[in-house]
Design an enzyme around this catalytic site. Structure first.
Site, PDB file in Angstrom:
ATOM      1  N   HIS A   1       4.751   5.728  11.591  1.00 56.69           N
ATOM      2  CA  HIS A   1       4.276   5.582  10.209  1.00 56.69           C
ATOM      3  C   HIS A   1       3.329   6.772   9.948  1.00 56.69           C
ATOM      4  O   HIS A   1       2.113   6.609   9.863  1.00 56.69           O
ATOM      5  CB  HIS A   1       3.551   4.240  10.054  1.00 56.69           C
ATOM      6  CG  HIS A   1       3.323   3.807   8.641  1.00 56.69           C
ATOM      7  ND1 HIS A   1       3.431   4.645   7.550  1.00 56.69           N
ATOM      8  CD2 HIS A   1       2.955   2.596   8.139  1.00 56.69           C
ATOM      9  CE1 HIS A   1       3.162   3.964   6.446  1.00 56.69           C
ATOM     10  NE2 HIS A   1       2.862   2.721   6.782  1.00 56.69           N
TER      11      HIS A   1
ATOM     12  N   ARG B   1      11.119   3.937   3.492  1.00 57.44           N
ATOM     13  CA  ARG B   1      10.793   2.968   4.557  1.00 57.44           C
ATOM     14  C   ARG B   1      12.050   2.200   4.915  1.00 57.44           C
ATOM     15  O   ARG B   1      12.811   1.797   4.033  1.00 57.44           O
ATOM     16  CB  ARG B   1       9.708   1.997   4.089  1.00 57.44           C
ATOM     17  CG  ARG B   1       9.484   0.863   5.078  1.00 57.44           C
ATOM     18  CD  ARG B   1       8.301   0.006   4.735  1.00 57.44           C
ATOM     19  NE  ARG B   1       7.063   0.720   4.967  1.00 57.44           N
ATOM     20  CZ  ARG B   1       5.850   0.159   4.880  1.00 57.44           C
ATOM     21  NH1 ARG B   1       5.725  -1.112   4.547  1.00 57.44           N
ATOM     22  NH2 ARG B   1       4.770   0.865   5.115  1.00 57.44           N
TER      23      ARG B   1
ATOM     24  N   LYS C   1      25.435  -3.585  -1.008  1.00 62.79           N
ATOM     25  CA  LYS C   1      26.907  -3.542  -1.080  1.00 62.79           C
ATOM     26  C   LYS C   1      27.489  -2.811   0.122  1.00 62.79           C
ATOM     27  O   LYS C   1      28.693  -2.572   0.178  1.00 62.79           O
ATOM     28  CB  LYS C   1      27.342  -2.811  -2.356  1.00 62.79           C
ATOM     29  CG  LYS C   1      26.824  -3.403  -3.640  1.00 62.79           C
ATOM     30  CD  LYS C   1      27.231  -2.494  -4.817  1.00 62.79           C
ATOM     31  CE  LYS C   1      26.301  -2.666  -5.996  1.00 62.79           C
ATOM     32  NZ  LYS C   1      26.360  -1.500  -6.904  1.00 62.79           N
TER      33      LYS C   1
ATOM     34  N   ARG D   1       0.799  -1.219   0.000  1.00 64.56           N
ATOM     35  CA  ARG D   1       0.000   0.000   0.000  1.00 64.56           C
ATOM     36  C   ARG D   1       0.836   1.276   0.000  1.00 64.56           C
ATOM     37  O   ARG D   1       0.577   2.196  -0.780  1.00 64.56           O
ATOM     38  CB  ARG D   1      -0.905   0.074   1.248  1.00 64.56           C
ATOM     39  CG  ARG D   1      -2.215  -0.598   1.125  1.00 64.56           C
ATOM     40  CD  ARG D   1      -2.595  -1.173   2.448  1.00 64.56           C
ATOM     41  NE  ARG D   1      -1.602  -2.161   2.798  1.00 64.56           N
ATOM     42  CZ  ARG D   1      -1.656  -3.422   2.350  1.00 64.56           C
ATOM     43  NH1 ARG D   1      -2.654  -3.822   1.654  1.00 64.56           N
ATOM     44  NH2 ARG D   1      -0.689  -4.279   2.632  1.00 64.56           N
ATOM     45  N   THR D   2       1.789   1.356   0.899  1.00 62.34           N
ATOM     46  CA  THR D   2       2.466   2.646   1.082  1.00 62.34           C
ATOM     47  C   THR D   2       3.255   3.011  -0.174  1.00 62.34           C
ATOM     48  O   THR D   2       3.129   4.120  -0.709  1.00 62.34           O
ATOM     49  CB  THR D   2       3.380   2.593   2.325  1.00 62.34           C
ATOM     50  OG1 THR D   2       2.625   2.070   3.408  1.00 62.34           O
ATOM     51  CG2 THR D   2       3.889   3.966   2.679  1.00 62.34           C
TER      52      THR D   2
HETATM   53  N1   CP Z   1      -0.320  -0.087   5.806  1.00 64.13           N
HETATM   54  C1   CP Z   1       0.892  -0.338   5.276  1.00 64.13           C
HETATM   55  O1   CP Z   1       1.885   0.268   5.655  1.00 64.13           O
HETATM   56  O2   CP Z   1       0.889  -1.309   4.326  1.00 64.13           O
HETATM   57  P1   CP Z   1       2.173  -1.758   3.500  1.00 64.13           P
HETATM   58  O3   CP Z   1       3.122  -2.415   4.463  1.00 64.13           O
HETATM   59  O4   CP Z   1       1.656  -2.702   2.451  1.00 64.13           O
HETATM   60  O5   CP Z   1       2.778  -0.526   2.898  1.00 64.13           O
END
Ligand code: CP
Length: 306
Positions: free
Chosen positions: A129, A101, A80, A51-52
């Site tokens: 998040h 991320r 590396k 999603r993100t």
């Molecule tokens: N909600 C969320 O962060 O989903 P993903 O891990 O798929 O990005």
């Protein structure tokens, strides 16, 4: 340069404006379709995501911009041994804005100190998040019509679940919010969060062990999965993973206007039969994530003068 690393980087007023902008984008998609022409978003994902990452990329495309990036550390020079600092310094040469991320808490904060482009934390370990929180706030506001006067149940892995941590912090600034934490003892919210959010006594919370004992009081039920990737011990994960399974039977006592949220991915914690219940908001929530990320990209690029 303004970055988004922690949900508290944004004031309540800034959040409300972002949500207003997201609502306007939803209502007037065409108006925004060229706003980022010639601009590039880099998505640097050192940890898996559906999603993100994809909603960030869809967001930039719907703004008329372009995207580049990687979806695992294995497919970047991190494999590396390149540092996060060097990676973002280099990617700043190629992109106007960066969503990142990383499995290590604090990595996006370090990146923000080194990058020459705005950094958006797209999830750092079990910590924060913030763009999921913007997604959650937009969803709650669109479903309930307000962000105050709510009883919110947070259920599942409240220890490692970064989405819950960020949501609690952000919601703590709205009036008359009552949290009910539903978790096994091993997965209660971390002490640092209790200290940060609840220690001044302005806001309180209850801690319970079952959904059944509180479901009739909830306006919002925020379900989360048990975060397998953050456990040190597989046996503990297996013992705890199915502690909570929301099904139609459990929902019989819930309010008719309950909103059920889940950041997704779901494993077992919401039975698929619940998906047909109009109170299930989690797929609408995933869609809202794209619109609020469009709003965030526009705001950060504007503030960076790009
Ligand atoms: N909600 C969320 O962060 O989903 P993903 O891990 O798929 O990005």
């Amino acid at each position: 340069m303004k970055h988004l690393i922690d949900p508290m980087d944004l004031t309540v007023e800034e959040i409300d404006k972002l949500l207003d902008l997201a609502d306007d984008i939803i209502a007037n998609r065409e108006k925004y379709s060229k706003k980022c022409e010639g601009k590039k978003l880099a998505t640097l994902f050192f940890e898996p995501s559906t999603r993100t990452r994809l909603s960030f990329e869809a967001a930039m495309m719907e703004l008329g911009g372009n995207v580049l990036g990687f979806s695992s550390s294995d497919s970047s020079s991190a494999a590396k041994g390149e540092s996060v600092a060097d990676t973002v310094k280099v990617v700043s040469c190629y992109a106007d804005i960066i969503a990142m991320r990383h499995p290590k808490e604090g990595a996006p904060c370090l990146a923000a100190m080194k990058a020459d482009a705005p950094i958006i934390n797209a999830g750092d370990g079990g910590h924060n998040h913030p763009t999921q929180t913007l997604t959650d706030l937009l969803t709650i506001r669109r479903e309930k019509g307000r962000l105050d006067n709510l009883t919110i149940g947070c259920c599942g892995d409240l220890k490692f679940g970064r989405t819950v941590h960020s949501l609690i912090k952000a919601m703590s600034r709205y009036a008359n919010i009552h949290f009910i934490m539903i978790s096994p003892q091993e997965l209660e919210i971390p002490d640092y969060l209790v200290e940060e959010v609840f220690s001044d006594g302005k806001l309180n919370y209850e801690q319970v062990r079952t959904i059944d004992e509180v479901i009739d009081r909830l306006d919002v039920l925020y379900m989360t999965r048990v975060q397998r990737e953050r456990f040190f011990n597989e046996a503990d994960y297996i013992r705890l993973k199915d502690t909570y399974i929301l099904d139609t039977k459990k929902l019989k006592k819930a309010k008719p206007d309950l909103s059920i949220l889940h950041p997704l991915p779901r494993v077992n914690e919401i039975s698929v039969e619940v998906d047909d219940d109009p109170r299930a908001c989690y797929f609408r929530q995933a869609l809202n994530g794209k619109y609020v990320r469009m709003a965030l990209i526009l705001k950060l690029l504007e503030e960076a003068g790009k």
